[in-house]
Enzyme design. Structure first.
Site, short mmCIF file in Angstrom:
data_model
loop_
_atom_site.label_atom_id
_atom_site.label_comp_id
_atom_site.label_asym_id
_atom_site.label_seq_id
_atom_site.Cartn_x
_atom_site.Cartn_y
_atom_site.Cartn_z
N GLU A 1 -13.11 84.77 -25.46
CA GLU A 1 -14.56 84.59 -25.57
C GLU A 1 -15.11 85.68 -26.47
O GLU A 1 -15.12 86.86 -26.12
CB GLU A 1 -15.21 84.67 -24.19
CG GLU A 1 -16.71 84.46 -24.24
CD GLU A 1 -17.34 84.53 -22.85
OE1 GLU A 1 -18.30 83.78 -22.61
OE2 GLU A 1 -16.89 85.34 -22.03
N GLU B 1 -19.72 81.73 -12.02
CA GLU B 1 -20.10 81.16 -13.32
C GLU B 1 -19.63 82.16 -14.37
O GLU B 1 -20.27 83.19 -14.59
CB GLU B 1 -21.61 80.93 -13.39
CG GLU B 1 -22.14 79.99 -12.33
CD GLU B 1 -21.59 78.58 -12.43
OE1 GLU B 1 -21.12 78.20 -13.54
OE2 GLU B 1 -21.61 77.86 -11.43
N LEU B 2 -18.52 81.82 -15.03
CA LEU B 2 -17.82 82.82 -15.85
C LEU B 2 -17.87 82.47 -17.34
O LEU B 2 -18.78 81.80 -17.79
CB LEU B 2 -16.39 82.97 -15.33
CG LEU B 2 -16.26 83.25 -13.83
CD1 LEU B 2 -14.81 83.33 -13.40
CD2 LEU B 2 -17.02 84.51 -13.44
N CYS C 1 -22.31 82.12 -22.49
CA CYS C 1 -20.97 81.61 -22.19
C CYS C 1 -20.78 80.18 -22.68
O CYS C 1 -19.65 79.69 -22.69
CB CYS C 1 -20.68 81.72 -20.70
SG CYS C 1 -21.97 81.08 -19.65
N GLY D 1 -20.85 86.21 -14.88
CA GLY D 1 -20.38 87.30 -15.72
C GLY D 1 -19.01 87.00 -16.29
O GLY D 1 -18.63 85.83 -16.46
N SER D 2 -18.25 88.04 -16.56
CA SER D 2 -16.96 87.87 -17.22
C SER D 2 -15.92 87.31 -16.27
O SER D 2 -15.98 87.49 -15.05
CB SER D 2 -16.47 89.22 -17.77
OG SER D 2 -16.05 90.06 -16.70
#
Length: 481
Positions: free
Chosen positions: A383, A255-256, A289, A235-236
């Site tokens: 992002e 996992e960003l 992402c 996520g963020s």
């Protein structure tokens, strides 16, 4: 639950300890394209979360002892179960995530592949034999190292790949014998609940996988509960690092986000690079992402590359995700489209040139290409998570490397060049978790190590690498003297 209930409108329970529970707060799942109700699910309570954790703890006493062939059998059955319902899965993804149906089908095929690879990896979790007689007083001693499942795992997943990002947590957990409590994204819970049906039907023990929609506040229980030995979150960046700060002694895999960059050198096939950057920047409306966001082109070919890119982006069809010809659908929420539109307007107001797009209609933002931007503009340094790319020139190859590294993110990067010296220079110097030569940073096949550095996270996914995160090496020393 029957195998077909998830697709139809209706109310759907969640899975705890092998039981489907219809309780908690009813929540509507709406299409991001037209706002219509797709279905209704129940949002679980803190008590449901506690029950799920307890179920995972109990089930771990079973799953940790399962032989490899049993875990492999389950994984193969899950892969086959998804394949049997692949069009159903694709349609649910298109409805609740707004992903174009043809793209949703690719996600389903990837999930089938991921469980298939997981079945293979479940039988090759190898250890090591260690000679320990390296000093006189250790004569006659040797050791073996074996990996053991870490324990119950808490998983929190996002909306953008509602099947495959869930699969990347569930498949390695089953492969190594871990149990799991999964909180799916509130926008896309149906796909995860469908997968839970398939896993249950494949014979994974009750409590081995628990899927509970939760509020963000109640999900904090998973982060802080010491009975869960690993939190795996996609996520963020802001939420991910907050989770790490609250997780205490447990292991954390993050996992960003990212603002992935591409370098296009003057010796590259410009037409191919433009084609791939179009796919990487605008597939699923840029909501990945590793979507292409920043494109750096050697200045002598920048204008030609830009022409080719615009030519291809103009051909993209924007519209209904269920239309077979749609290339780009809505963002997951109108507020996200408004945010991205505002960032584009801010950049143009500060001197950037809008080459294409920039218009918004509800939750749909037209494919947008900017140039004349500066590194500190939000469309570059943050992002964007929307169908927006920037195209800027560079002089020397090292300048491009420096520009890509001037970011708080470090997930993946793409490099288009035929010069081996330059590509190995990029491999050595780029501050990212993965470099893709001759293609875009959006490339991923599901068994490769995937993850980032800096604000893009910590740890790696990809079956074998996720299994390493979910297992603990244990040493056995033998003294035969």
């Amino acid at each position: 639950m029957s195998q077909t209930t998830i697709v139809s409108a209706g109310t759907h329970g969640f899975l705890v300890d092998g039981q489907w529970i219809e309780g908690g707060t009813p929540v509507e799942v709406r299409s991001p394209f037209d706002g219509k109700v797709v279905a209704q699910v129940f949002q679980g309570t803190r008590e449901n979360a506690r029950q799920a954790v307890q179920a995972a703890v109990r089930a771990f006493e079973v799953t940790r002892k399962l032989p490899a062939y049993e875990r492999q059998r389950v994984l193969r059955h899950v892969s086959a179960g998804i394949a049997e319902r692949k069009e159903e899965f694709a349609r649910v993804i298109a409805l609740e995530a707004g992903k174009p149906i043809k793209t949703a089908r690719v996600e389903v095929e990837r999930a089938i592949f991921t469980f298939s690879v997981g079945a293979e990896e479940s039988t090759r979790i190898y250890g090591e034999w260690l000679p320990l007689d390296w000093q006189e007083f250790t004569t006659g001693r040797w050791g073996i190292v074996r990996r053991f499942p870490i324990g119950p795992v808490g998983a929190i997943t996002p909306f953008n790949f509602p099947l495959n990002l869930v699969v990347h947590k569930v498949a390695p957990a089953i492969a190594c014998g871990c149990t799991m409590v999964l909180k799916p994204a509130p926008q896309t819970p149906l796909t995860a609940l469908m997968l839970a049906e398939v896993v249950q039907q494949a014979g994974w023990p009750n409590g081995g996988l628990n899927v509970v929609p939760l509020s963000n506040d109640d999900a904090g229980l998973l982060v802080e509960d010491e009975r869960l030995k690993l939190i795996t979150f996609t996520g963020s960046s802001a939420v991910g690092w907050q989770i790490k700060s609250r997780a205490g002694k447990k292991r954390v895999t993050l996992e960003l986000g990212g603002n992935a960059g591409v370098i296009v050198h003057n010796d590259a096939d410009l037409n191919y690079a433009a084609k791939r950057c179009t796919a990487g920047g605008f597939s699923y409306a840029g909501q990945s992402c590793i979507s292409v966001q920043r494109i750096l082109v050697q200045h002598t070919v920048k204008e030609r590359f830009q022409e080719l890119l615009l030519e291809k982006v103009k051909k993209l069809k924007v519209g209904d995700p269920l239309d077979e010809s749609t290339d780009l659908g809505p963002l997951i929420r109108e507020s996200d489209a408004i945010r991205a539109e505002n960032w584009v307007h801010q950049a143009v107001s500060a001197g950037a040139q809008l080459l294409l797009g920039g218009q918004r209609h509800g939750s749909i933002l037209q494919p947008t290409v900017l140039t004349g931007t500066r590194p500190e503009m939000r469309v570059n340094c943050e992002e964007v998570f929307a169908p927006v790319v920037t195209v800027e020139p560079y002089d020397e190859f090292d300048d491009a490397i420096h520009q890509l590294n001037e970011s708080s993110y470090g997930l993946q990067a793409g490099v288009f060049t035929n010069d081996a010296r330059l590509l190995f220079s990029a491999y050595e110097k780029l501050e990212v978790g993965g470099i893709v030569v001759g293609d875009i940073p959006s490339f991923r096949i599901d068994h490769m190590p995937y993850g980032g550095i800096k604000d893009s996270g910590m740890g790696r996914e990809g079956l074998r690498y996720a299994i390493e995160e979910m297992t603990e090496p244990k040493l056995l020393v033998m003294n035969l003297r």
